[in-house]
Design a protein around this motif. Structure first.
Motif, PDB file in Angstrom:
ATOM      1  N   VAL A 138       0.616  -0.913   0.390  1.00  0.00           N
ATOM      2  CA  VAL A 138      -0.493  -0.002  -0.191  1.00  0.00           C
ATOM      3  C   VAL A 138       1.004   0.987   0.125  1.00  0.00           C
ATOM      4  O   VAL A 138       1.739   1.319   1.121  1.00  0.00           O
ATOM      5  CB  VAL A 138      -0.748  -0.224   1.061  1.00  0.00           C
ATOM      6  N   VAL A 139       0.526   2.083  -1.205  1.00  0.00           N
ATOM      7  CA  VAL A 139       1.715   3.953  -1.269  1.00  0.00           C
ATOM      8  C   VAL A 139       1.157   4.416  -1.164  1.00  0.00           C
ATOM      9  O   VAL A 139      -0.181   4.783  -0.973  1.00  0.00           O
ATOM     10  CB  VAL A 139       2.193   2.959  -2.552  1.00  0.00           C
ATOM     11  N   ILE A 140       1.569   5.802  -0.441  1.00  0.00           N
ATOM     12  CA  ILE A 140       0.901   6.886  -1.074  1.00  0.00           C
ATOM     13  C   ILE A 140       1.714   8.391  -1.078  1.00  0.00           C
ATOM     14  O   ILE A 140       1.302   8.821  -1.341  1.00  0.00           O
ATOM     15  CB  ILE A 140       1.784   7.256   0.805  1.00  0.00           C
ATOM     16  N   LEU A 141       2.479   7.606  -2.280  1.00  0.00           N
ATOM     17  CA  LEU A 141       2.746   8.228  -3.453  1.00  0.00           C
ATOM     18  C   LEU A 141       2.432   7.942  -4.665  1.00  0.00           C
ATOM     19  O   LEU A 141       2.127   6.546  -4.964  1.00  0.00           O
ATOM     20  CB  LEU A 141       4.464   8.343  -3.355  1.00  0.00           C
ATOM     21  N   PRO A 142       1.492   8.537  -5.646  1.00  0.00           N
ATOM     22  CA  PRO A 142       0.991   8.866  -6.714  1.00  0.00           C
ATOM     23  C   PRO A 142       1.701   7.652  -7.604  1.00  0.00           C
ATOM     24  O   PRO A 142       1.414   6.716  -8.529  1.00  0.00           O
ATOM     25  CB  PRO A 142       0.039   9.796  -7.304  1.00  0.00           C
ATOM     26  N   PHE A 157      -2.911   2.295  -4.177  1.00  0.00           N
ATOM     27  CA  PHE A 157      -2.361   3.846  -3.888  1.00  0.00           C
ATOM     28  C   PHE A 157      -3.800   4.548  -2.898  1.00  0.00           C
ATOM     29  O   PHE A 157      -4.859   4.589  -3.615  1.00  0.00           O
ATOM     30  CB  PHE A 157      -2.216   4.451  -4.803  1.00  0.00           C
ATOM     31  N   VAL A 158      -3.506   4.475  -1.702  1.00  0.00           N
ATOM     32  CA  VAL A 158      -4.529   5.155  -0.928  1.00  0.00           C
ATOM     33  C   VAL A 158      -4.036   7.235  -0.602  1.00  0.00           C
ATOM     34  O   VAL A 158      -5.318   7.465  -0.011  1.00  0.00           O
ATOM     35  CB  VAL A 158      -4.479   4.552   0.013  1.00  0.00           C
ATOM     36  N   GLY A 159      -2.833   7.682  -1.248  1.00  0.00           N
ATOM     37  CA  GLY A 159      -3.287   8.776  -0.823  1.00  0.00           C
ATOM     38  C   GLY A 159      -2.344   8.709   0.307  1.00  0.00           C
ATOM     39  O   GLY A 159      -2.176   7.804   1.190  1.00  0.00           O
ATOM     40  N   HIS A 160      -1.726  10.037   0.299  1.00  0.00           N
ATOM     41  CA  HIS A 160      -0.887  10.626   1.786  1.00  0.00           C
ATOM     42  C   HIS A 160      -1.518  10.732   2.542  1.00  0.00           C
ATOM     43  O   HIS A 160      -2.508  11.505   3.084  1.00  0.00           O
ATOM     44  CB  HIS A 160       0.166  11.858   0.747  1.00  0.00           C
ATOM     45  N   PRO A 161      -0.989   9.915   4.160  1.00  0.00           N
ATOM     46  CA  PRO A 161      -1.534  11.173   4.651  1.00  0.00           C
ATOM     47  C   PRO A 161      -1.316  12.426   5.884  1.00  0.00           C
ATOM     48  O   PRO A 161      -2.082  12.878   6.829  1.00  0.00           O
ATOM     49  CB  PRO A 161      -0.612   9.867   6.021  1.00  0.00           C
TER      50      PRO A 161
END
Length: 376
Positions: A138-142, A157-161
């Motif tokens: 699960v990544v946070i950078l597009p 990709f889930v978006g950045h916290p």
């Protein structure tokens, strides 16, 4: 009733783990959440495994650090091998979590990695290693999602916290009044980093830059964002040598960014945080010469700044190693403070970066992936 083990490392991992745990519990109150982390996860309702403190070596040196690490690693190996888990969630901290991924997979457990390691930058060959030992990344950078998928790794990709922790808007004038700053004079924010060695190396450069900026603009004000990991004595010892006054603000980096017209910031997540806030900046990075040469040989990306990496182009000036001098920093800062077109152009680029980071709710989307993996 899914039984989930969450393993974090340093304080940032504990924070992400806490947000993830709350989001899982909100979606499935029956989920049994067990963890190795810190106070954030404990406050979020995670049952901490007795006798295994947070995997954080801050403040430990020499043999005490080695003994501490070996004891914790062996204890976690026993937990992974000796108990039944529907899913093991590893958060950040690749140095240790890579080892735990291997142990968990060898024990026949499903493994998810959240806040994926940036192996695409420094060791692309490790993508295949992850493919064999991690069921879902699960990544946070597009841009990371395509890199992992291209390597055959299941990825979401889930978006950045950061979008959940940075307010959508700040009242700049109110913040300046809170910090006893002149609301009509320029404010330059100093962000020297969150590690002791980093601050020791970069803050003197920032302070000399501040002196030069003040010589050209006597009304210019300076505010420093102090991370909780930085010792007061270290900071004060360095600030005592500064010929210009600097207002120090603790644990309010986003607010300092919002109160400032321009930021001088150490490379790292803070640059992306500044992009989300929307304040133009100059990035600097400097380390010991051996470390720099090793990094230069290993890192395989065009930029080191997360802002530029996400944008896919150069938005923020990067002053690296020999370029990270007070003279160069002063030149770039003066350019942005006096060239309104360049300043506004960067603000537009930062808005684009914020848009690329997705929507708020990263922890909730990550929680949905966790629960889907438990059902798989």
């Amino acid at each position: 009733m899914p039984r989930i083990l969450i393993i974090t490392g340093e304080a940032s991992g504990d924070l992400h783990g806490a947000h993830l745990a709350r989001a899982i519990a909100a979606r499935d109150p029956s989920a049994q959440l067990v963890g190795i982390g810190g106070p954030g996860m404990r406050a979020a309702g995670v049952t901490m495994i007795p006798g295994i403190p947070q995997l954080d070596l801050v403040g430990l040196i020499g043999l005490s650090a080695v003994r501490y690490l070996i004891q914790r690693v062996l204890a976690i190996r026993r937990v992974l091998k000796g108990e039944s888990w529907d899913l093991v969630v590893l958060i950040d901290n690749p140095g240790l979590n890579f080892h735990f991924a291997r142990v968990a997979k060898a024990a026949g457990l499903r493994v998810m990695y959240y806040i994926a390691p940036q192996v695409w930058a420094w060791r692309p060959g490790r993508m295949k290693w992850i493919q064999r030992r991690v069921d879902h990344v699960v990544v946070i950078l597009p841009f990371e999602a395509e890199l992992y998928r291209r390597a055959g790794v299941r990825c979401t990709f889930v978006g950045h916290p950061l979008l959940d922790s940075v307010a959508p808007h700040y009242d700049r004038l109110a913040l300046r009044r809170t910090y006893n700053l002149d609301t009509s004079a320029p404010v330059v924010g100093l962000l020297p980093g969150s590690r002791q060695a980093e601050v020791s190396m970069l803050l003197p450069i920032l302070l000399e830059t501040a002196r030069r900026l003040a010589a050209n603009g006597p009304k210019t004000q300076f505010v420093l964002a102090q991370a909780s990991t930085i010792d007061d004595n270290l900071l004060h010892a360095l600030l005592q040598r500064s010929p210009v006054p600097v207002t120090v603000v603790k644990d309010q980096a986003s607010e300092v960014m919002a109160a400032s017209d321009l930021l001088l910031v150490a490379s790292g997540t803070a640059t992306l945080q500044a992009a989300v806030v929307g304040t133009p900046m100059v990035l600097l990075y400097r380390t010991t010469l051996p470390t720099y040469w090793v990094a230069r040989c290993l890192v395989q990306v065009k930029w080191i700044g997360l802002v530029n990496l996400v944008a896919g182009r150069s938005i923020v000036p990067e002053l690296i190693q020999d370029e990270a001098t007070a003279e160069r920093l002063w030149q770039e800062a003066r350019r942005l403070l006096t060239d309104r077109h360049a300043y506004n152009d960067m603000k537009g680029g930062l808005r684009q970066v914020r848009g690329l980071l997705g929507e708020p709710g990263a922890s909730g989307r990550a929680a949905e992936v966790v629960l889907a993996e438990c059902r798989a």
